[in-house]
Scaffold this motif. Sequence first.
Motif, PDB file in Angstrom:
ATOM      1  N   GLU A   1       0.816  -1.222   0.000  1.00 37.14           N
ATOM      2  CA  GLU A   1       0.000   0.000   0.000  1.00 37.14           C
ATOM      3  C   GLU A   1       0.845   1.265   0.000  1.00 37.14           C
ATOM      4  O   GLU A   1       0.354   2.356  -0.299  1.00 37.14           O
ATOM      5  N   ALA A   2       2.112   1.146   0.387  1.00 39.54           N
ATOM      6  CA  ALA A   2       2.978   2.309   0.571  1.00 39.54           C
ATOM      7  C   ALA A   2       3.252   3.036  -0.746  1.00 39.54           C
ATOM      8  O   ALA A   2       3.106   2.468  -1.833  1.00 39.54           O
TER       9      ALA A   2
ATOM     10  N   GLY B   1       2.917   1.454   5.444  1.00 40.20           N
ATOM     11  CA  GLY B   1       2.084   1.249   4.261  1.00 40.20           C
ATOM     12  C   GLY B   1       0.615   1.324   4.602  1.00 40.20           C
ATOM     13  O   GLY B   1       0.080   0.454   5.294  1.00 40.20           O
TER      14      GLY B   1
ATOM     15  N   GLY C   1       1.128   6.826  -1.174  1.00 38.52           N
ATOM     16  CA  GLY C   1       0.507   5.548  -0.864  1.00 38.52           C
ATOM     17  C   GLY C   1      -0.980   5.527  -1.167  1.00 38.52           C
ATOM     18  O   GLY C   1      -1.597   6.559  -1.451  1.00 38.52           O
TER      19      GLY C   1
END
Length: 309
Positions: free
Chosen positions: A139-140, A168, A277
């Motif tokens: 997700e970062a 993240g 992100g």
Amino acid sequence: MNNICELLNIKYPIIQGGMAWVADANLASAVSNAGGLGLIAGGNAPKDIIREEIHKCRNLTDKTFGVNVMLLSPFVDEIIDLIIEEKIAVITTGAGNPAKYIDRLKEANVKIIPVVPSIALAQRMEKLKADAVIVEGTEAGGHIGELTTMVLTPQVADSVSIPVIAAGGIADGRGIAAAFALGAQGVQVGTRFICSEECNVHENYKTMVLKSKDRDAIVTGRITGHPVRTLKNKLAKDILSMEKQGIDPEEIDKKGIGSLRLATKDGDIHNGSFMAGQIASIIKDVKPCKDIIEDMVNQAKNIMPSIKL
């Protein structure tokens, strides 16, 4: 006391991401002054540039701060030398394995916290006496791995005895509470601090984050082996088109050269690489780092009163 706070001599177990071209002395000192751990990003910068940022940071804070070392940097050896010379308290490392430097850094009493994308690397870092690990989910923003924060954090926490820091997809107290529920003892936050008053990026970068929607943080470069999460714009779409056409990965890599600087310094909304992100779309304001951190901590404590922050 929280283990991360004790390890790093900080008030809150919140670490600011080492974002290249973003994380300078101004941002790092503001985060440290607010009770977190500020980081100066080494990126691909040479020794003299980072030394100047370290000295600036020391003029702006008397709190603990660190340096993020990108292990793929052509200047990595001299940056390690600088960290030892300047008696930096803590480093985080990314884009590789810091094994060859750990003994020297340990002798100099530098705390070492590598960013890891897998259980295997986390376990290796523990054997090499790393002080903690940052578990960074896909997700970062920026360079990413494959596994999500949600699945990777508890697996690593179950696999090592050193403290785990989750990264993240964390931009508020809900993210902190979730990370701690999954076994983390600290969090690393990047994208949220882009939209802080003390962050020196171009205003267009902050606006890109503030206006982003849930599906705007996309991944380019999977075909090259260097996947990067950035906000959707002309550059990102052009790179994705090149990938679909099967263009040589080296040509695709060349397309992105200098694009991060175009985003952070020039604010080029078309040709810049606006690394952020997937959590970017929940960020709706720009405020001081102190307010960001205190709001996060208070929200996390309201959700999870037993949380050790």
